[in-house]
Design an enzyme around this catalytic site. Structure first.
Site, PDB file in Angstrom:
ATOM      1  N   THR A  84      30.053 -27.269   8.944  1.00  0.00           N
ATOM      2  CA  THR A  84      30.850 -27.759   7.837  1.00  0.00           C
ATOM      3  C   THR A  84      31.452 -26.636   6.998  1.00  0.00           C
ATOM      4  O   THR A  84      32.352 -26.882   6.208  1.00  0.00           O
ATOM      5  CB  THR A  84      29.949 -28.635   6.954  1.00  0.00           C
ATOM      6  OG1 THR A  84      28.642 -28.010   6.909  1.00  0.00           O
ATOM      7  CG2 THR A  84      29.763 -29.995   7.576  1.00  0.00           C
ATOM      8  N   ALA A 130      28.923 -29.911  -0.372  1.00  0.00           N
ATOM      9  CA  ALA A 130      29.727 -28.906  -1.081  1.00  0.00           C
ATOM     10  C   ALA A 130      29.623 -29.109  -2.589  1.00  0.00           C
ATOM     11  O   ALA A 130      29.380 -28.159  -3.339  1.00  0.00           O
ATOM     12  CB  ALA A 130      31.184 -28.976  -0.631  1.00  0.00           C
ATOM     13  N   LEU A 176      37.860 -25.747  -1.869  1.00  0.00           N
ATOM     14  CA  LEU A 176      37.220 -24.434  -2.068  1.00  0.00           C
ATOM     15  C   LEU A 176      37.761 -23.403  -1.089  1.00  0.00           C
ATOM     16  O   LEU A 176      37.859 -22.225  -1.409  1.00  0.00           O
ATOM     17  CB  LEU A 176      35.700 -24.564  -1.885  1.00  0.00           C
ATOM     18  CG  LEU A 176      34.990 -25.483  -2.893  1.00  0.00           C
ATOM     19  CD1 LEU A 176      33.549 -25.732  -2.453  1.00  0.00           C
ATOM     20  CD2 LEU A 176      35.020 -24.874  -4.286  1.00  0.00           C
ATOM     21  N   ASN A 177      38.027 -23.845   0.151  1.00  0.00           N
ATOM     22  CA  ASN A 177      38.471 -22.915   1.185  1.00  0.00           C
ATOM     23  C   ASN A 177      39.430 -23.666   2.113  1.00  0.00           C
ATOM     24  O   ASN A 177      38.995 -24.427   2.979  1.00  0.00           O
ATOM     25  CB  ASN A 177      37.246 -22.396   1.960  1.00  0.00           C
ATOM     26  CG  ASN A 177      37.624 -21.393   3.042  1.00  0.00           C
ATOM     27  OD1 ASN A 177      38.770 -21.330   3.486  1.00  0.00           O
ATOM     28  ND2 ASN A 177      36.651 -20.606   3.464  1.00  0.00           N
ATOM     29  N   GLN A 189      37.633 -29.261   8.743  1.00  0.00           N
ATOM     30  CA  GLN A 189      36.861 -30.477   8.513  1.00  0.00           C
ATOM     31  C   GLN A 189      37.720 -31.718   8.746  1.00  0.00           C
ATOM     32  O   GLN A 189      37.287 -32.675   9.389  1.00  0.00           O
ATOM     33  CB  GLN A 189      36.359 -30.499   7.059  1.00  0.00           C
ATOM     34  CG  GLN A 189      35.216 -29.568   6.796  1.00  0.00           C
ATOM     35  CD  GLN A 189      33.920 -30.226   7.196  1.00  0.00           C
ATOM     36  OE1 GLN A 189      33.618 -30.331   8.391  1.00  0.00           O
ATOM     37  NE2 GLN A 189      33.167 -30.696   6.256  1.00  0.00           N
ATOM     38  N   LYS A 203      35.122 -33.055  -4.122  1.00  0.00           N
ATOM     39  CA  LYS A 203      34.722 -34.405  -3.704  1.00  0.00           C
ATOM     40  C   LYS A 203      34.059 -34.460  -2.331  1.00  0.00           C
ATOM     41  O   LYS A 203      33.398 -35.441  -1.998  1.00  0.00           O
ATOM     42  CB  LYS A 203      35.945 -35.315  -3.687  1.00  0.00           C
ATOM     43  CG  LYS A 203      36.391 -35.800  -5.064  1.00  0.00           C
ATOM     44  CD  LYS A 203      37.520 -36.792  -4.929  1.00  0.00           C
ATOM     45  CE  LYS A 203      37.888 -37.429  -6.265  1.00  0.00           C
ATOM     46  NZ  LYS A 203      39.088 -38.275  -6.120  1.00  0.00           N
ATOM     47  N   GLY A 204      34.281 -33.467  -1.476  1.00  0.00           N
ATOM     48  CA  GLY A 204      33.667 -33.488  -0.146  1.00  0.00           C
ATOM     49  C   GLY A 204      34.661 -33.912   0.921  1.00  0.00           C
ATOM     50  O   GLY A 204      35.520 -34.770   0.690  1.00  0.00           O
ATOM     51  N   GLU A 238      33.857 -36.369   5.930  1.00  0.00           N
ATOM     52  CA  GLU A 238      34.013 -37.688   6.528  1.00  0.00           C
ATOM     53  C   GLU A 238      35.376 -38.317   6.341  1.00  0.00           C
ATOM     54  O   GLU A 238      35.804 -39.130   7.167  1.00  0.00           O
ATOM     55  CB  GLU A 238      32.886 -38.591   6.011  1.00  0.00           C
ATOM     56  CG  GLU A 238      31.587 -38.080   6.587  1.00  0.00           C
ATOM     57  CD  GLU A 238      30.331 -38.537   5.892  1.00  0.00           C
ATOM     58  OE1 GLU A 238      29.630 -39.353   6.475  1.00  0.00           O
ATOM     59  OE2 GLU A 238      30.042 -38.060   4.788  1.00  0.00           O
TER      60      GLU A 238
END
Lengths: 744, 169
Positions: free
Chosen positions: A471, A513, A634-635, A642, A705-706, A709
């Site tokens: 991830t 994250a 972030l990156n 992802q 937020k991630g 998925e």
């Protein structure tokens, strides 16, 4: 350059060099002198009991130490709760080799342990079993007549929302109505790394290398089942070869390897055979019925979503399947129902965005059907019904830049050039179709701790119990620590997935994250306080009266922002403190207040192009544009990967992946990677990923937020809608294989 | 290694060991193995070169791809005893003698051509051999000829970019 900026910048994976040289060690890559090898023997039936077990021949093979079965296994915990873990559903977890009962096909029934792998494998073929078979039920269509609302909710899984308005009445009165059932086949995770455990046994103490998304979850489980003190068991799993949810719950390989190591007082390695995974972990087959009532202009009057999902006979696995359309779209009347039906299989496992791609395939296909029925653009239909607040829970969103995502994705895709009629675009004998869908996934945060050890030489180590399963967690945590402390990225070494590290929940749910990242930021800020205090205390300090707001940490120094000539080196701070290193540990906890007041979700707009061979029915996805609104990125480099990975998962779900059962035998007929089709390189086109600017100060302190998925959700629906546009054929069952695409 | 004691029945006998000489990443090895040992298990269990991965153990996933006498193969499908005197190159042998990364290794990092990293050693060996085969002329060609190496993380477009960059040099 005043500060080293890392966060928000594209950075190559910090673990890249280890991974491209073969030096990254996965669970099966550890060895020690005298390591034993174990091989699982599975039951030949799907349901019934093992009447007689013949292990004599296997045990007669030179080099075989023991064949473990339910008849000779060591005693373990008896209560169900001892077998439960951080994330499992309500019920009685499966216990390998517990008794003579066979609950599902490919159930582990014996474990052969030998000095060499090949010897164990050979002897495994000599284990004899006589079974009394019972008739298994693996057909969800039959079992769903006895579907039930799960009596005990699964912790962490939102139940169906309360109904609102009068859905039945509104549907009956709606000028335009649609009610269809959609089905999603059983899928298997098939992470490239098999599930494996290497147990290094030394004088009764265990170091365990387990394929797991949570070393502490594995440690707790082993200690609970075998009655061991935590001090005697350490789980160390720095690299995980993909998991996609299959490593959330501790697996049978962990139990079996530890059992053998404790019994034989030797180190043991067990790698599950690829075929055996198909018996132990899957995404449940699910049927979803969607009813939509609308005005002739396309304003939704009612939404009804009902789902029946498969589970096992011994646990009620639950996912969030039906909630999504009531959340995404502004509709007065809504009703939801989620039921389970029991099959003679293992309990399903969470698999990348559990629930969401199922409910959203159905809902987003139904919306496309509605758009076609009314004759409006599918994107217009969604914009017309866009929800500015969460009507399911009556809360505001922390942020929702979904409109912007639709717009930017549509522009990049060239959506305005779409000719609306099905079968209206073609090249040669290929029909071309364009489809779109919405994606959504909850932005969750969980309690996680992390630590940073900072040395006087300006190097740092970040530790956290959570995992990086590909991830990019190693990289983003290093970025956050380096940026906060003003260090170059290579000066920070992040270490993960070791039960001895600060406590963390399993890696999953796209929460890592936001949660681990916040914990690392808290650590860095706490270190900065200590360092600034030390800097102020230095005799004649140039920062004697400086506050945290007035300084920056940069280049291994603390400098006054308004006059960088006023600076103190970190080395001087350490001298003042009289320390060579400082270590701090901090815990990030979800903001309960904001959770009570707000809903937080990541959103995506997915556009897909397919080309369908008119004579062969072969579908190729030729273009995907996915615009994601998920807070701060972030990156961008690892973030893109992802989303790309999610889209590829979605292509597999749309076109390839299907567990094909033989209901007479209750077995999967295609339990291997040749016959269970996964997307390969030739199946995947250029995929464009766009991150929409979204500021979110409420989901997590770092604005994240991630992303793990959201990339899969909506992809299969966009492809289904594109196939309809290409062919005029509406396919309501996944995967959309050529037998379904071909005209009958 | 346990002795092959006289068996009561043939199935219970272990096949007698044999000595195999081969070169791996430039280093010569003479190892005693049984004829049922695959090249993959020889590399991982006997030579401790665990960079080469086992994904399916039946030639379906490509994770164990190594370069055997110049050709890429699934090491799980090669019985080691059938290839005496062979030369094997694994992921551990891709770096230059000075320890510098092979251009494809560096390109994989630059293009983020992996996530979990488990299929990566096989992808790299496959990619290096592919460039040598002359099958890396276009993105389409690379996609087709790299389709024996499954990447469940879905890094395919980045793998194609990395190979294109190196093949185009």
């Amino acid at each position: 350059m005043l500060t080293e900026r890392h966060v928000g910048r594209p950075r190559s994976r910090v673990d890249g060099p280890l991974k491209v040289t073969g030096r990254a060690k996965y669970a099966a890559d550890y060895a020690t002198n005298g390591l034993l090898h174990a091989v699982v023997v599975t039951a030949p039936i799907a349901k019934g009991r093992i009447a007689r077990m013949d292990t004599a021949r296997a045990e007669a093979v030179p080099g075989v130490l023991r064949v473990f079965t339910h008849e000779n296994r060591p005693r373990t915990a008896w209560f169900d709760r001892s077998w439960q873990d951080q994330v499992g559903p309500p019920g009685s977890p499966f216990r390998p080799l517990y008794d003579d009962r066979v609950h599902f096909a490919l159930q582990p029934a014996a474990l052969v342990v030998a000095e060499e792998f090949e010897v164990a494998r050979h002897a495994a073929g000599l284990v004899g079993m006589e079974c009394e078979a019972e008739t298994p039920e693996t057909d969800l269509k039959r079992a769903m007549t006895e579907a039930y609302v799960p009596p005990k909710r699964r912790s962490g899984i939102a139940p169906p929302p309360k109904p609102r308005g009068d859905e039945a009445k509104a549907f009956a009165a709606a000028p335009v109505r649609l009610r269809e059932q959609y089905g999603i086949a059983t899928e298997f995770h098939n992470a490239m790394e098999p599930h494996a455990t290497t147990v290094i046994w030394k004088d009764g103490e265990l170091i365990i290398h387990d394929k797991t998304q949570g070393a502490q979850n594995s440690q707790d489980w082993v200690c609970s089942i075998f009655g061991l003190a935590k001090s005697k068991v350490r789980v160390v799993s720095p690299f995980v070869g993909g998991a996609f949810g299959s490593g959330l719950r501790p697996g049978p390989q962990l139990f079996l390897a530890v059992m053998a190591a404790l019994s034989l007082e030797r180190s043991v390695k067990l790698v599950l055979h690829r075929d055996h995974h198909f018996g132990l972990m899957h995404r449940p087959e699910t049927f979803v019925t969607v009813g939509l009532g609308a005005t002739p202009e396309g304003k939704l009057c009612s939404v009804q979503v009902e789902a029946v999902a498969a589970t096992s006979r011994f646990e009620d696995h639950q996912e969030v399947v039906v909630n999504w359309p009531g959340l995404l779209y502004d509709v007065e009347n809504a009703a939801f129902d989620y039921r389970l039906a029991q099959l003679d299989t293992h309990t399903p496992s969470d698999m990348r965005a559990p629930g969401a791609p199922l409910g959203m395939f159905a809902a987003e296909s139904a919306l496309d059907e509605l758009a076609a029925k009314i004759g409006i653009c599918p994107m217009e239909l969604r914009l017309l019904n866009h929800a500015d607040e969460d009507r399911n829970d009556g809360k505001n969103f922390t942020s929702k830049e979904l409109r912007a995502a639709y717009q930017v994705a549509a522009d990049r895709f060239g959506w305005r050039h779409r000719s609306p009629e099905p079968r209206s675009m073609r090249e040669g004998q290929e029909l071309i179709g364009w489809g779109m869908a919405t994606g959504v996934w909850e932005a969750q945060t969980v309690k996680m701790s992390a630590s940073i050890l900072l040395r006087a030489d300006g190097t740092a180590e970040v530790r956290c119990g959570t995992a990086d399963i590909g991830t990019g967690t190693y990289t983003i945590l290093s970025q956050i620590a380096a940026e906060e402390l003003g260090l170059p990225l290579p000066a920070v070494n992040t270490l993960l997935n070791d039960s001895a590290y600060p406590a963390a929940q399993v890696e999953g749910g796209s929460w890592t994250a936001a949660s681990a990242g916040t914990a690392v930021q808290l650590c860095a800020r706490s270190l900065k306080e200590k360092l600034l205090k030390a800097a102020r205390g230095i005799t004649n300090s140039p920062l004697a009266s400086a506050t945290m707001e007035e300084v920056r940490f940069t280049g291994g120094r603390i400098v006054l922002a308004r006059d960088p000539s006023h600076a103190v080196t970190l080395a001087a701070c350490f001298r003042e403190l009289g320390e060579e290193k400082i270590e701090v540990e901090e815990t990030a906890t979800p903001g309960l207040l904001s959770k009570m007041r707000y809903s937080s979700y990541a959103h995506a707009a997915v556009f897909a192009e397919v080309r369908v061979d008119e004579e062969l029915g072969q579908v190729r996805v030729t273009r995907v544009v996915n615009a994601v609104a998920a807070g701060r990125i972030l990156n961008p480099k690892t973030a893109r990967s992802q989303i790309l990975g999610g889209v590829v998962f979605g292509i597999g779900q749309a076109l390839h992946e299907e567990g094909i059962p033989d209901h007479a035998l209750g077995r999967w007929m295609n339990h291997n990677m040749a016959e269970y089709h996964l997307p390969v390189n030739a199946d995947v086109p250029a995929v464009e990923v766009i991150f929409v600017e979204e500021r979110d100060a409420l989901t997590s302190p770092i604005g994240v937020k991630g992303l793990g998925e959201i990339g899969i959700v909506g992809t299969a629906a966009a492809i289904a809608n594109a196939i309809h546009h290409a062919t005029g054929k509406r396919l309501r069952g996944l995967p959309m294989t050529l037998d379904k695409v071909l005209p009958r | 290694m346990p002795d092959a004691t006289p068996p009561a029945e043939p199935a219970l006998a272990l096949p007698p060991p044999l000595t195999l000489a081969l070169t791996v990443n430039g280093a010569r090895h003479a190892v005693e193995i049984r004829p049922w040992t695959t090249l993959l298990d020889l590399l991982r269990d006997r030579l401790h070169l665990t960079g080469t991965k086992k994904g399916c153990d039946q030639g379906q996933c490509g994770a164990c791809t190594v370069i055997l006498d110049g050709k890429r193969v699934n090491a799980c499908l090669v019985l080691a005893a059938t290839r005496p005197g062979s030369e094997v190159r694994t992921v551990e042998g891709l770096e230059g003698p000075d320890g510098a990364l092979h251009p494809l290794q560096a390109a994989f990092i630059e293009h983020d051509a992996f996530q979990c990293g488990y299929c990566t050693p096989g992808q790299l060996c496959s990619g290096v051999a592919l460039i040598g085969e002359g099958h890396a002329g276009s993105a389409e060609e690379i996609r087709e000829w790299m389709s024996g190496n499954i990447c469940r993380c879905g890094a395919y477009p980045h793998i194609v970019e990395a190979i294109r960059e190196v093949a185009g040099r």
